[in-house]
Design a protein around this motif. Structure first.
Motif, short mmCIF file in Angstrom:
data_model
loop_
_atom_site.label_atom_id
_atom_site.label_comp_id
_atom_site.label_asym_id
_atom_site.label_seq_id
_atom_site.Cartn_x
_atom_site.Cartn_y
_atom_site.Cartn_z
N ARG A 555 0.83 -1.20 0.00
CA ARG A 555 0.00 0.00 0.00
C ARG A 555 0.87 1.25 0.00
O ARG A 555 0.50 2.29 -0.53
N MET A 556 2.04 1.12 0.66
CA MET A 556 2.92 2.27 0.78
C MET A 556 3.47 2.72 -0.56
O MET A 556 3.97 3.81 -0.70
N ARG A 558 3.35 3.98 -4.17
CA ARG A 558 2.41 4.74 -4.98
C ARG A 558 2.45 4.26 -6.41
O ARG A 558 3.53 4.04 -6.94
N ALA B 128 9.12 11.54 1.41
CA ALA B 128 7.84 10.95 1.06
C ALA B 128 7.32 11.49 -0.27
O ALA B 128 6.68 10.77 -1.04
N ARG B 129 7.60 12.75 -0.54
CA ARG B 129 7.10 13.35 -1.78
C ARG B 129 7.64 12.63 -2.99
O ARG B 129 6.98 12.48 -4.00
N ARG B 215 8.01 10.37 7.42
CA ARG B 215 7.95 9.85 6.05
C ARG B 215 6.77 8.88 5.90
O ARG B 215 5.98 8.98 4.95
N ALA B 216 6.67 7.94 6.84
CA ALA B 216 5.62 6.93 6.74
C ALA B 216 4.24 7.58 6.76
O ALA B 216 3.36 7.24 5.97
N LEU B 219 3.51 9.46 3.60
CA LEU B 219 3.19 8.53 2.51
C LEU B 219 1.74 8.09 2.61
O LEU B 219 1.02 8.04 1.60
N GLU B 220 1.32 7.81 3.84
CA GLU B 220 -0.05 7.35 4.04
C GLU B 220 -1.03 8.44 3.61
O GLU B 220 -2.02 8.16 2.92
N LEU B 222 -0.45 10.89 1.53
CA LEU B 222 -0.38 11.11 0.09
C LEU B 222 -1.11 10.02 -0.68
O LEU B 222 -1.49 10.23 -1.83
N ASN B 223 -1.29 8.86 -0.07
CA ASN B 223 -2.00 7.77 -0.74
C ASN B 223 -3.50 7.83 -0.51
O ASN B 223 -4.24 6.99 -1.02
#
Lengths: 558, 328
Positions: A555-556, A558, B128-129, B215-216, B219-220, B222-223
């Motif tokens: 899931r992490m 993209r 993360a970006r 970061r984690a 990411l979450e 951004l998803n």
């Protein structure tokens, strides 16, 4: 965003019989594929494999053991012999004769007072008779009532400057050169002088008569003397008299006493003469060939009239902090042990402790977390409060306390290792319990569990066949990261001297050497490799854990 | 909300009771070499009582003559009135010693806390970006190296480079030799200079986890669907990140940071010991080594209380910051 677009484009271009489309991977294979694509994780795996080979295989292959102490020879200036100017009378006893203990002081007194007869502290009369400069013959006396001062023998002796005469086959001694001295019957027991004898060959025993005659001859500057029926020649030099027999060197008489530092060392007269000449000349060193004929330099040191002879000697010492070399690739530590070997054995302990602790943690954590999550209700509440309590116990101070407790009871090295493992696991299991419980709580409500319940599978089977396998991915991730933490904690403890102890090695305890700031500054090779080994190992476990997390949890992505 | 806080507080108090009971039990296992040494010293004085008598008297004085449970209740009944007794080693009331040393630890903690936030949050978001970009890999590797670095090793390397080779900082301590003759301003800078290496050590060692956390979470976020919606609306990338994503990622971060606020007082035992900073960590380290039971007991309970307080703050903040979390 652009990534996803590209992917959909690609998928659109595929036909139905495309090989990439037909090949379907099992979930496990998918994880493996994703994991292998992660470069950092591969680096981690490689490092860990290398570490295992290094620690376990290397420890077998390396020729040394972890607590083998190495020695080296070092040239050190060591005391060889001491010489003293003889300032006390030295006595050579006649065969089977004994001297009183205070003969030394009494002789000096008698010689200075020129009162040649005296009574020793232990009783008994003794007398000395000068035969030359600082050479006296010692007699044991019996007081004699006879008045000899009118006798011709007495007068002759007194005129000749001797305090001893012979009359009727008996020796008589008188105590002073006066008109009416006391007379004693005398028996010769020793000869005293301020000189020492050395024979040329170490097995020659010098007889009493020889010593006596040699001293008398030396004191009177005679060129030769007779003793034991043999004719000896005498040659007086600056530093003593040399005695020859038929032109061959036989013995050496010197005003200095030589004492070798190591008893049993034979100092030859020639050596003594060389040394004496150097002392006379005021030199600070001299050379003399040793048994093999090589010239050895001896250094003379004057200490209040005593001379110390020192020489450079090869000595066996512990090979401390030896720089890296062919024999010791990483050098040696402060105990003279091979650092490479210790790094290997230390790696074994560090890795082993990591795995053992994590194994115990996972067992306790999975069981308690699983029970709490599956049954819920008051069991869950109770167990989670227990987790909270353990979570609140500060770990590092606690380890320190336990370390000092073990110090106090002087626990053996292996017991420390086991106890350390157990304690770390007992403190550390709560994280795993929380993860397992949380995961099971959410899984329990999912449709597949309802289906499992509906089919009537036993509780045990439901937990172990359906729930636990779904928790495993997170467990593996947590465990691999936890491994690193455990290794770090153990290293820190050992660094503080409370974990693994000498003679067992651990990476932390090797770095412990930097507590000596001299080692820290000058012997980088002692502590830097161990530090990098810890860093690399922990880093590798973290890489692997990170890679696994990404692989299990797409899931992490993209 | 009030009810929630009250309930959590009560649970915390009960937990603290049990935690301190366990700690007390462990402390009683500690070698009592301190008592024995003192008794030995006292019994050698002229006209003193025998060693045995002194041991008995000191044990009674320090409350070591009764069972664990009884001793604990005795300790706890005093502790609730904030009477923790006297430190054996420092020979003064524990709270007084605590007041003297805690500010060193707090200064260290605060400086690292601020540095961590300044460095970790932007880097975590940047990573993360651009997931799986060079930036991401670099940040990940740096964060993991930080996590993996043994603090004692890193501190030694810092000391070697900056103190021994370059001579910029002193090896250890908080003041330099000429401290007394300096003006107050100089004195402040002097102390600050001595704190540089410890702060770097703690920051580097502890920054990794925050970085990875940021970061984690980013990411979450951004998803999540609302980001997709924001993008679909045609918002600029900057607006999406700064307005929509960043604010949402702040929820867990603020919770985490709020929860770690009490930790500013906990002291860094290893680092303080390495640099001889007389904070609460170093003081306690010395006490552990010297067998000063009352002080170590106090410190451990203090740490446990800080942990509980941190959890409490995190829970409350979580409820306060995120309106989706309903307090029940």
């Amino acid at each position: 965003m652009s990534d996803t677009e590209k992917k959909t484009e690609k998928e659109e271009k595929m036909t139905l019989d495309d090989a990439a489309r037909v090949r379907v991977l099992s979930p496990g294979m998918m994880v493996l594929k994703r994991f292998l694509q992660n470069r950092l994780a591969i680096v981690g795996i490689v490092i860990i494999v290398c570490m295992f080979l290094f620690a376990f295989l290397g420890g077998v292959l390396v020729p040394y053991s972890q607590s083998e102490v190495f020695y080296t020879t070092e040239v050190m200036l060591k005391d060889y012999a001491g010489t003293t100017v003889i300032d006390q009378y030295q006595f050579v006893n006649a065969p089977d004769k004994e001297l009183p203990k205070d003969i030394y002081s009494k002789t000096i007194m008698a010689a200075t007072k020129k009162d040649y007869a005296f009574e020793s502290r232990s009783g008994g009369y003794y007398g000395i008779s000068p035969v030359g400069d600082e050479v006296y013959i010692v007699y044991s006396l019996t007081p004699e009532n006879g008045l000899f001062w009118k006798q011709q023998e007495f007068k002759d002796a007194a005129d000749a400057g001797k305090n001893i005469f012979e009359k009727d086959g008996e020796l008589y001694l008188f105590n002073a050169f006066t008109e009416r001295p006391d007379f004693y019957k005398a028996e010769e027991i020793a000869v005293g002088s301020m000189r020492s004898f050395t024979a040329y060959s170490s097995d020659t025993r010098l007889s009493y008569e020889f010593c006596r005659e040699a001293l008398i001859a030396g004191a009177n500057n005679a060129g030769s003397f007779k003793a034991d029926g043999t004719e000896y020649q005498l040659n007086a030099g600056d530093s003593g008299e040399l005695i020859y027999i038929n032109g061959e060197e036989y013995a050496f008489v010197s005003p200095m006493n030589f004492n070798p530092v190591v008893s049993g060392t034979y100092l030859s007269p020639a050596y003594k003469m060389t040394a004496l000449e150097a002392i006379e000349a005021g030199e600070e060193s001299f050379t003399y060939p040793d048994n093999d004929g090589t010239e050895v330099t001896y250094i003379l040191q004057n200490k209040n009239g005593q001379y110390l002879i020192r020489r450079n000697q090869e000595t066996k010492v512990i090979d401390k902090y030896a720089s890296p070399s062919k024999e010791h690739i990483f050098g040696t530590d402060g105990n003279g042990m091979d650092l490479l070997t210790r790094l290997m054995y230390g790696g074994r302990i560090s890795l082993l402790i990591g795995f053992v602790v994590i194994a115990i943690e996972v067992t306790i954590g999975t069981i308690l977390g699983g029970i709490a999550g599956f049954f819920g209700g008051w069991i869950d509440n109770l167990l989670m409060r227990l987790v909270d309590v353990v979570y609140c116990i500060p770990s590092m101070p606690l380890y320190l306390i336990l370390g000092s407790i073990m110090d106090w009871y002087q626990a053996p090295a292996t017991a420390r290792i086991y106890l350390l493992c157990v304690v770390m696991a007992v403190i550390g299991w709560v994280g795993i319990a929380r993860i397992v419980r949380g995961q099971i709580l959410s899984l329990r409500e999912q449709e597949f569990m309802i289906a499992a319940e509906a089919t009537g599978i036993s509780v045990r089977r439901r937990i172990f066949k359906h729930l636990i396998p779904n928790v495993v991915p997170q467990l593996i991730v947590y465990a691999s990261m936890g491994l690193g933490e455990v290794i770090l904690a153990e290293a820190t403890l050992s660094y503080l001297g409370l974990g693994i102890k000498y003679p067992a090695a651990s990476w932390g305890s090797i770095i412990n050497a930097v507590n000596d700031s001299y080692v820290m500054t000058n012997y980088l090779f002692v502590w830097v490799p161990a530090g990098f080994f810890i860093l690399l190992t922990v880093l590798a476990f973290n890489f692997i854990g990170d890679g696994l997390r990404d692989a299990f949890d797409p899931r992490m992505k993209r | 909300m009030k009810k929630f806080i009250l309930k959590r507080l009560l649970i915390s108090v009960v937990l603290l009771f049990f935690v301190s009971l366990i700690i007390y039990a462990i402390m009683r296992c500690m070698p009592t070499s301190f008592v024995e040494n003192q008794a030995r010293a006292l019994s050698t004085r002229p006209g003193a009582k025998s060693y045995q008598e002194w041991v008995a008297q000191l044990n009674a004085q320090y409350g070591l003559d009764v069972g664990v449970l009884q001793g604990y209740l005795r300790w706890a009944s005093k502790a609730v009135r904030l009477d923790f007794g006297d430190s054996w080693y420092w020979n003064q009331p524990i709270l007084e010693k605590f007041k003297n040393v805690i500010w060193y630890s707090f200064a260290l903690g605060l400086a690292t806390f601020i540095l961590e936030i300044i460095i970790a949050v932007p880097l975590g978001i940047a990573a993360a970006r651009k997931q799986y970009s060079l930036t991401d890999y670099t940040v990940t590797v740096i964060a993991l190296i930080g996590i993996s670095l043994p603090s004692f090793f890193f501190a030694t390397i810092l000391k070697y480079i900056f103190s021994i080779k370059l001579g910029w900082f002193d090896l250890s301590g908080t003041v330099s030799r000429m401290h007394q003759s300096m003006t107050p301003m100089q004195q402040f800078w002097d102390i600050a200079k001595h704190m540089v290496l410890p702060i770097i050590t703690i920051t580097v060692v502890s920054i990794g986890s925050l970085m990875r956390y940021v970061r984690a979470n980013m990411l979450e976020v951004l998803n999540s669907d609302y980001i997709r919606t924001a993008r679909a609306k045609g918002l600029s990338e900057n607006k999406v990140i700064n307005h929509h994503a960043f604010r949402n990622t702040l929820i867990p971060i603020v919770t985490l940071l709020g929860g770690s606020l009490p930790g500013l007082f906990s002291g860094a035992m290893i680092t303080e010991q390495l640099f001889q900073i007389p904070g609460i960590g170093y003081t306690s380290y010395v006490c552990v080594m010297q067998g000063d039971i009352p002080f170590v007991m106090f410190y451990l309970v203090f740490l446990a209380a800080l942990t509980l307080l941190g959890n409490l703050i995190a829970d409350i903040l979580y409820a306060a910051v995120d309106p989706r979390v309903r307090v029940g």
